[in-house]
Scaffold this motif. Sequence first.
Motif, mmCIF file in Angstrom:
data_model
loop_
_atom_site.group_PDB
_atom_site.id
_atom_site.type_symbol
_atom_site.label_atom_id
_atom_site.label_comp_id
_atom_site.label_asym_id
_atom_site.label_seq_id
_atom_site.Cartn_x
_atom_site.Cartn_y
_atom_site.Cartn_z
ATOM 1 N N TYR A 1 0.834 -1.210 0.000
ATOM 2 C CA TYR A 1 0.000 0.000 0.000
ATOM 3 C C TYR A 1 0.872 1.265 0.000
ATOM 4 N N PRO A 2 0.328 2.364 -0.521
ATOM 5 C CA PRO A 2 1.112 3.608 -0.549
ATOM 6 C C PRO A 2 1.527 4.001 0.868
ATOM 7 N N GLY A 3 2.780 4.381 1.010
ATOM 8 C CA GLY A 3 3.272 4.848 2.308
ATOM 9 C C GLY A 3 3.841 3.749 3.181
ATOM 10 N N ILE A 4 3.827 2.500 2.704
ATOM 11 C CA ILE A 4 4.255 1.408 3.593
ATOM 12 C C ILE A 4 5.748 1.524 3.932
ATOM 13 N N ALA A 5 6.003 1.383 5.223
ATOM 14 C CA ALA A 5 7.380 1.385 5.735
ATOM 15 C C ALA A 5 7.345 0.556 7.006
ATOM 16 N N CYS A 6 8.510 0.204 7.499
ATOM 17 C CA CYS A 6 8.524 -0.516 8.768
ATOM 18 C C CYS A 6 8.730 0.510 9.873
ATOM 19 N N ASP A 7 8.035 0.333 10.982
ATOM 20 C CA ASP A 7 8.180 1.309 12.072
ATOM 21 C C ASP A 7 9.285 0.901 13.054
ATOM 22 N N SER B 1 -1.401 0.551 9.398
ATOM 23 C CA SER B 1 -1.566 0.613 7.939
ATOM 24 C C SER B 1 -2.279 1.904 7.540
ATOM 25 N N ALA B 2 -3.446 2.152 8.129
ATOM 26 C CA ALA B 2 -4.224 3.345 7.754
ATOM 27 C C ALA B 2 -3.440 4.628 8.011
ATOM 28 N N ILE B 3 -2.726 4.660 9.119
ATOM 29 C CA ILE B 3 -2.017 5.894 9.498
ATOM 30 C C ILE B 3 -0.864 6.169 8.526
ATOM 31 N N GLN B 4 -0.379 5.132 7.850
ATOM 32 C CA GLN B 4 0.618 5.365 6.794
ATOM 33 C C GLN B 4 -0.055 5.701 5.468
ATOM 34 N N ILE B 5 -1.214 5.108 5.216
ATOM 35 C CA ILE B 5 -1.878 5.312 3.919
ATOM 36 C C ILE B 5 -2.368 6.758 3.765
ATOM 37 N N ILE B 6 -2.968 7.302 4.825
ATOM 38 C CA ILE B 6 -3.601 8.631 4.715
ATOM 39 C C ILE B 6 -2.604 9.694 4.219
ATOM 40 N N PRO B 7 -1.431 9.863 4.878
ATOM 41 C CA PRO B 7 -0.501 10.887 4.370
ATOM 42 C C PRO B 7 0.006 10.586 2.958
ATOM 43 N N ASP C 1 -15.090 6.933 -4.430
ATOM 44 C CA ASP C 1 -14.743 6.151 -5.625
ATOM 45 C C ASP C 1 -13.942 4.910 -5.244
ATOM 46 N N VAL C 2 -13.235 5.014 -4.123
ATOM 47 C CA VAL C 2 -12.371 3.908 -3.686
ATOM 48 C C VAL C 2 -12.589 3.726 -2.186
ATOM 49 N N LEU C 3 -12.712 2.469 -1.754
ATOM 50 C CA LEU C 3 -12.837 2.210 -0.316
ATOM 51 C C LEU C 3 -11.778 1.181 0.089
ATOM 52 N N VAL C 4 -10.873 1.610 0.967
ATOM 53 C CA VAL C 4 -9.778 0.739 1.415
ATOM 54 C C VAL C 4 -10.109 0.229 2.814
ATOM 55 N N LEU C 5 -10.056 -1.083 2.989
ATOM 56 C CA LEU C 5 -10.272 -1.670 4.313
ATOM 57 C C LEU C 5 -8.906 -1.894 4.956
ATOM 58 N N ALA C 6 -8.499 -0.943 5.783
ATOM 59 C CA ALA C 6 -7.216 -1.112 6.509
ATOM 60 C C ALA C 6 -7.571 -1.693 7.869
ATOM 61 N N THR C 7 -8.187 -2.873 7.814
ATOM 62 C CA THR C 7 -8.863 -3.432 8.992
ATOM 63 C C THR C 7 -8.082 -4.566 9.657
ATOM 64 N N GLY C 8 -6.824 -4.696 9.314
ATOM 65 C CA GLY C 8 -5.964 -5.607 10.066
ATOM 66 C C GLY C 8 -6.017 -7.057 9.616
ATOM 67 N N PHE C 9 -5.629 -7.938 10.533
ATOM 68 C CA PHE C 9 -5.364 -9.333 10.169
ATOM 69 C C PHE C 9 -5.992 -10.287 11.189
ATOM 70 N N ARG C 10 -6.246 -11.514 10.725
ATOM 71 C CA ARG C 10 -6.753 -12.567 11.629
ATOM 72 C C ARG C 10 -5.530 -13.210 12.274
ATOM 73 N N VAL C 11 -5.140 -12.653 13.396
ATOM 74 C CA VAL C 11 -3.853 -13.035 13.998
ATOM 75 C C VAL C 11 -3.897 -14.351 14.773
#
Length: 488
Positions: free
Chosen positions: A55-61, A185-191, A335-345
């Motif tokens: 996804y746009p903005g992805i980096a490791c924290d 994920s979402a906090i990286q995607i927004i900017p 127009d676009v809906l992104v589900l930055a809703t995490g993972f089934r951990v």
Amino acid sequence: MQQTDPRDPPLRFAVIGAGMAGILAAIKLREAGHEDVVVYEKADRPGGTWRENTYPGIACDVPSHLYSYSFAPNPDWSHRFSPGAEIQAYFEGVAERHGIDRITRFGTEIVRCRFDEGRWQLEAQDGSTDTVDFVIAATGVLHHPAVPHFEGEADFGGALFHSARWDHDVELEGRRVGVVGTGSSAIQIIPAVVDQAAEVTLFQRTAQWITPVENPAYDEAERRAFRETPEAMQAVRDTASRAFVDGFANVLIDAESPVLAAIHQTCEAYLETVADPELRERLRPDYRATCKRLVLSPNFYEAIQRPNAHLVTEDIARVEREGVRTKDGVLHPLDVLVLATGFRVDRFVRPMQVTGRGGVALDRVWEDGPFAYLAISVPDFPNFFLLNGPNSPVGNFSLIDVAEMQFGYVLSLIEEVRAGRCRNVGVSHEAAARFDAERREAAANTIWASGCRSWYLDAKGLPTAWPFTFDRFRDEMRAPRLEDFERA
Ligand code: N01
């Protein structure tokens, strides 16, 4: 205990997953002199989470010099927190340099593992089979997307996808983009999308504490210095390790720690930089910082204050052709809906069907939630070891470090078999039960149990991650207590 001849045919190993931990396991097995190693990878290239999350903005924290294998430092990291594509290239490069790609069967998903007469029978989705002495399950944690289903989503006229399945064919320029979720994920995607998109709408169910970080680039002179003086690079790694591991990971288990209080204050101060008091209050969480995984960002608050960015705190009622309708009746056109809703951990190795000694199914053993002794071994599943498995340390530190320590421990167990002292080794029921009881008791005192919803909690609300100090984890991983293992 059965004695076997150490000169028996060489042991055969299957590593499942060619992500960070699988690449590591294969390299270390071969370094230890095990030649009969196969890696099974369902995708067409290595990289695990870094292959899948684009996804746009992805980096490791975690700082890049810390988020690297100890045996493969990389002087060429571009930033303190380098982008995901660079991390993916790093893993592919390490796998290639160590010849791991040549022993990997790509496009082969193992669907069944059955313990039978002291060995593991593997079956892949394509019908092929294998028989091995050891299985190393390196299948990842943040792997299976958690995809919520909203009423009416099938009617949506735009593009809808999960953040870990980013559709790069979808144009964002000038479009109205919605993002569900406020995790890392979402906090990286927004900017990353706010400049391109016409409008960006963040659907926030729970506000998120954010720690400000700077992400400077390394210039060519610095990179040259790292190349020429590896000690300088090691010093950067050591400093980051002290800050992240000693200064943070060790205190998460003490909800009253002054370090956690100081982190909370830093987050509060950062929130004060939001100019509009009404927006600031809507962004203010009602739980303690670090209760959820701490989100680091250099620019989220700046992005969410842009004129074309909108924060929606009403719950989502349904998805319609034109966009998302919230429970207050307002339609948010998209127009676009992104589900930055995490993972089934809680999945770990599943949906693979794993059957242990006496035909016991792992699914059955994990009915009340996944667990593993020291995050590595499950009773009745001898010669089957998990990396970054249930109850493993998670948090804002390097999971590579964790996996390296775990694999050193696993190698010691394997050595019991190679040396001919036994054929099978796995934790005893008693040791596993003792560890599980202790970790459950400790989990209740961690910051993660201080009153928030997060992926760190199991279905009953108990934190699942390693609830002791990171120092204890390090100590435990130095050598197995063999009396806790059944050797047959
Ligand atoms: O997922 P998350 P993530 N309706 O589970 C919301 C690693 N990672 O992909 O808080 C509305 O953290 C949910 O809301 P709530 C890192 O370990 C690292 O962002 O449950 N909202 C939450 O806000 C991280 O922790 C990096 O109320 C819904 C969000 O979705 C982990 O991956 C980058 C919803 C999920 O947040 C996961 O992060 C990215 C619904 N039905 C990821 N369902 C870095 O290294 C869920 N939500 C920087």
